[in-house]
Scaffold this active site. Structure first.
Site: not given
Ligand code: NAD
Ligand code: ZN
Length: 238
Positions: A61, A95, A110, A136, A177, A222
């Protein structure tokens, strides 16, 4: 409102990185929820039980994130930061794409996938190349990604600074989100209760606070909506 705001918080989730090709947690076909073993990795016990596959999965990842590029949504958020005196980006993403797009005032609620952290002594280090047991160099403890697992608490200082910023901002923009993960999901309510205008940018408004006097839904991606917000707030000189 954005142009006149002296304090702005942007709150982002996995959706802001969807257009960079990174899967969100709840989007269809994501192996995370389909494979029962993989779905245990983001907990301390599940991660330990499945070494080395768990750390290899996280290393993969991390590599996928490193190979991805920021999209116009990330770039627009960095642009808002440059225009607003008091700004904070609070992200749930791990990310690193916000930093790579130029964002500087960032709270990563996170954690992030850039480095590993030792379970025992907390020392941070680079991802190991290929050993079966990622250990480590300092104390021999097991290495893990520098992220917050399920069942773990968010670092208190990051959550505090996010809450403080949500309380004092004039404009709060929630982007991509699903608002399902606590305690991050309380932030839009904190901002709204403290008097901020709340803008919600998402492709799907399920689970979001309803639109109202000070809550605006901007339905779209977005990468499309955020650059248009910036262009409307600060039109280029003609
Ligand atoms: P989520 O996956 O629960 O929700 C994603 C949201 O984004 C949804 O509401 C969806 O409708 C919306 N979405 C999808 N495509 C979109 C776009 N192009 N433009 C705007 N909105 C869009 O994500 P979350 O709420 O961030 O919660 C998931 C958890 O998982 C978090 O804690 C996060 O840390 C982790 N996570 C992180 C990543 C990353 O770092 N890229 C990826 C997956 C999960
Ligand atoms: Zn250590």
């Amino acid at each position: 409102m954005l142009r006149d705001a002296s304090s702005v918080v942007v709150f982002s989730g996995a959706g802001v990185s969807a257009e960079s090709g990174l899967a969100t947690f709840r989007s269809g076909g994501n192996a995370l929820w389909n494979d029962p073993e993989v779905s245990t990795y983001p907990t301390p016990r599940g991660y330990r039980a499945h070494v080395p596959r768990s750390w290899q999965w996280y290393a993969m990842r991390a590599q996928t994130a490193a190979d991805a590029a920021p999209n116009p949504g990330h770039v627009a958020i960095a642009e808002i930061e440059r225009r607003v005196p008091d700004f904070l980006l609070v992200t749930q993403n791990v990310d690193g794409l916000h930093h790579r797009a130029g964002s500087r005032r960032v709270v990563e609620l996170h954690g992030n996938l850039r480095e590993t952290r030792c379970f025992d002594c907390d020392a941070k280090s680079a991802w190991p190349a290929q050993p079966a047991d990622p250990l480590c160099a300092r104390c021999g403890g097991l290495l893990r990604p520098d992220v917050v697992f399920f069942e773990e608490n968010l670092p208190a200082d990051t959550l505090e600074s996010a809450r403080d910023a949500a309380e004092r901002c004039d404009v709060f923009v929630s982007v991509g989100t699903s608002n399902l993960v606590w305690p991050a999901r309380e932030l839009p309510d904190v901002a709204q209760s403290a008097g901020a205008h709340v803008f919600i940018v998402n492709v799907d408004m399920t689970g979001q606070m309803p639109p109202g006097d000070r809550v605006v839904h901007l339905t779209g991606t977005a990468g499309d909506v955020l650059p248009r917000m910036v262009a409307r707030a600060w039109p280029a000189p003609t």
